[in-house]
Design a protein around this motif. Sequence first.
Motif, PDB file in Angstrom:
ATOM      1  N   ARG A   1       0.839  -1.209   0.000  1.00  0.00           N
ATOM      2  CA  ARG A   1       0.000   0.000   0.000  1.00  0.00           C
ATOM      3  C   ARG A   1       0.871   1.256   0.000  1.00  0.00           C
ATOM      4  O   ARG A   1       0.567   2.232  -0.682  1.00  0.00           O
ATOM      5  CB  ARG A   1      -0.919  -0.022   1.218  1.00  0.00           C
ATOM      6  N   LYS A   2       1.942   1.235   0.777  1.00  0.00           N
ATOM      7  CA  LYS A   2       2.847   2.389   0.815  1.00  0.00           C
ATOM      8  C   LYS A   2       3.534   2.593  -0.533  1.00  0.00           C
ATOM      9  O   LYS A   2       3.668   3.727  -1.004  1.00  0.00           O
ATOM     10  CB  LYS A   2       3.881   2.204   1.915  1.00  0.00           C
ATOM     11  N   SER A   3       3.971   1.511  -1.149  1.00  0.00           N
ATOM     12  CA  SER A   3       4.594   1.621  -2.472  1.00  0.00           C
ATOM     13  C   SER A   3       3.601   2.147  -3.499  1.00  0.00           C
ATOM     14  O   SER A   3       3.940   2.992  -4.332  1.00  0.00           O
ATOM     15  CB  SER A   3       5.140   0.263  -2.926  1.00  0.00           C
ATOM     16  N   TYR A   4       2.363   1.673  -3.420  1.00  0.00           N
ATOM     17  CA  TYR A   4       1.313   2.144  -4.325  1.00  0.00           C
ATOM     18  C   TYR A   4       1.085   3.645  -4.135  1.00  0.00           C
ATOM     19  O   TYR A   4       1.003   4.403  -5.105  1.00  0.00           O
ATOM     20  CB  TYR A   4       0.032   1.351  -4.067  1.00  0.00           C
ATOM     21  N   ALA A   5       0.984   4.077  -2.874  1.00  0.00           N
ATOM     22  CA  ALA A   5       0.775   5.503  -2.590  1.00  0.00           C
ATOM     23  C   ALA A   5       1.932   6.338  -3.124  1.00  0.00           C
ATOM     24  O   ALA A   5       1.719   7.418  -3.692  1.00  0.00           O
ATOM     25  CB  ALA A   5       0.607   5.713  -1.085  1.00  0.00           C
ATOM     26  N   ALA A   6       3.148   5.844  -2.967  1.00  0.00           N
ATOM     27  CA  ALA A   6       4.309   6.575  -3.477  1.00  0.00           C
ATOM     28  C   ALA A   6       4.295   6.617  -5.004  1.00  0.00           C
ATOM     29  O   ALA A   6       4.590   7.657  -5.608  1.00  0.00           O
ATOM     30  CB  ALA A   6       5.597   5.936  -2.966  1.00  0.00           C
ATOM     31  N   GLN A   7       3.932   5.501  -5.649  1.00  0.00           N
ATOM     32  CA  GLN A   7       3.852   5.484  -7.115  1.00  0.00           C
ATOM     33  C   GLN A   7       2.864   6.545  -7.613  1.00  0.00           C
ATOM     34  O   GLN A   7       3.167   7.282  -8.547  1.00  0.00           O
ATOM     35  CB  GLN A   7       3.401   4.111  -7.616  1.00  0.00           C
ATOM     36  N   ILE A   8       1.692   6.584  -7.001  1.00  0.00           N
ATOM     37  CA  ILE A   8       0.663   7.556  -7.399  1.00  0.00           C
ATOM     38  C   ILE A   8       1.160   8.980  -7.167  1.00  0.00           C
ATOM     39  O   ILE A   8       0.983   9.863  -8.005  1.00  0.00           O
ATOM     40  CB  ILE A   8      -0.642   7.320  -6.608  1.00  0.00           C
ATOM     41  N   SER A   9       1.787   9.211  -6.033  1.00  0.00           N
ATOM     42  CA  SER A   9       2.243  10.556  -5.688  1.00  0.00           C
ATOM     43  C   SER A   9       3.350  11.047  -6.613  1.00  0.00           C
ATOM     44  O   SER A   9       3.344  12.204  -7.036  1.00  0.00           O
ATOM     45  CB  SER A   9       2.707  10.586  -4.232  1.00  0.00           C
ATOM     46  N   VAL A  10       4.301  10.174  -6.943  1.00  0.00           N
ATOM     47  CA  VAL A  10       5.377  10.553  -7.857  1.00  0.00           C
ATOM     48  C   VAL A  10       4.798  10.848  -9.246  1.00  0.00           C
ATOM     49  O   VAL A  10       5.191  11.815  -9.902  1.00  0.00           O
ATOM     50  CB  VAL A  10       6.467   9.457  -7.923  1.00  0.00           C
ATOM     51  N   MET A  11       3.839  10.038  -9.671  1.00  0.00           N
ATOM     52  CA  MET A  11       3.196  10.274 -10.961  1.00  0.00           C
ATOM     53  C   MET A  11       2.438  11.612 -10.941  1.00  0.00           C
ATOM     54  O   MET A  11       2.541  12.409 -11.869  1.00  0.00           O
ATOM     55  CB  MET A  11       2.239   9.134 -11.301  1.00  0.00           C
ATOM     56  N   ASP A  12       1.694  11.867  -9.882  1.00  0.00           N
ATOM     57  CA  ASP A  12       0.934  13.118  -9.759  1.00  0.00           C
ATOM     58  C   ASP A  12       1.866  14.331  -9.768  1.00  0.00           C
ATOM     59  O   ASP A  12       1.593  15.327 -10.449  1.00  0.00           O
ATOM     60  CB  ASP A  12       0.102  13.078  -8.478  1.00  0.00           C
ATOM     61  N   GLU A  13       2.956  14.219  -9.076  1.00  0.00           N
ATOM     62  CA  GLU A  13       3.945  15.287  -9.059  1.00  0.00           C
ATOM     63  C   GLU A  13       4.492  15.526 -10.468  1.00  0.00           C
ATOM     64  O   GLU A  13       4.669  16.671 -10.901  1.00  0.00           O
ATOM     65  CB  GLU A  13       5.066  14.898  -8.102  1.00  0.00           C
ATOM     66  N   GLY A  14       4.744  14.435 -11.202  1.00  0.00           N
ATOM     67  CA  GLY A  14       5.242  14.554 -12.567  1.00  0.00           C
ATOM     68  C   GLY A  14       4.246  15.209 -13.502  1.00  0.00           C
ATOM     69  O   GLY A  14       4.604  16.041 -14.329  1.00  0.00           O
ATOM     70  N   ILE A  15       2.981  14.850 -13.355  1.00  0.00           N
ATOM     71  CA  ILE A  15       1.941  15.467 -14.183  1.00  0.00           C
ATOM     72  C   ILE A  15       1.918  16.974 -13.954  1.00  0.00           C
ATOM     73  O   ILE A  15       1.776  17.756 -14.893  1.00  0.00           O
ATOM     74  CB  ILE A  15       0.563  14.817 -13.895  1.00  0.00           C
ATOM     75  N   GLY A  16       2.094  17.371 -12.699  1.00  0.00           N
ATOM     76  CA  GLY A  16       2.142  18.795 -12.397  1.00  0.00           C
ATOM     77  C   GLY A  16       3.308  19.490 -13.069  1.00  0.00           C
ATOM     78  O   GLY A  16       3.186  20.648 -13.500  1.00  0.00           O
ATOM     79  N   LYS A  17       4.444  18.831 -13.178  1.00  0.00           N
ATOM     80  CA  LYS A  17       5.606  19.417 -13.840  1.00  0.00           C
ATOM     81  C   LYS A  17       5.397  19.555 -15.335  1.00  0.00           C
ATOM     82  O   LYS A  17       5.843  20.527 -15.954  1.00  0.00           O
ATOM     83  CB  LYS A  17       6.862  18.590 -13.577  1.00  0.00           C
ATOM     84  N   VAL A  18       4.735  18.557 -15.919  1.00  0.00           N
ATOM     85  CA  VAL A  18       4.484  18.592 -17.359  1.00  0.00           C
ATOM     86  C   VAL A  18       3.454  19.675 -17.663  1.00  0.00           C
ATOM     87  O   VAL A  18       3.573  20.444 -18.571  1.00  0.00           O
ATOM     88  CB  VAL A  18       4.012  17.219 -17.872  1.00  0.00           C
TER      89      VAL A  18
END
Length: 135
Positions: free
Chosen positions: A118-135
């Motif tokens: 669950r923690k790895s999943y949350a981190a995956q989602i968060s890193v992706m969300d952060e990346g979308i914000g950068k793009v």
Amino acid sequence: HTWEHTPAKRGFDTWFGSYNSEQDYFKHTMANQTDFRENYYDENGNLVDDIRNDLTGQYNTYLFTDKSVELIQNHNQSNPLFLYLAYTAPHVPRQASKEDVERFASHIPGKISKSKERKSYAAQISVMDEGIGKV
């Protein structure tokens, strides 16, 4: 895959990523074979298939974000740009760096294996969300 079914042969000028699924997020391998590629056409119109072994150890979600930002910043502004960004996160294997798990999922209780996933999943989602914000 066959070359005729790859993005470069289907109208895309470039490709950055993997042709196969369930790839290790850091090693960029599947069945112990590197499958992280950069495809583009050189100045003579020849298709270049560059297997990116040099990216081993780097988290692919960050790589996708960085490449997308680079393409946006470097494209000729007088021409339209179509960018198709398809992150592999959150997908198995459930992998994230210890730093990202701590940064994004330290509030999730528990030490059992389900909590780790669950923690790895949350981190995956968060890193992706952060990346979308950068793009």
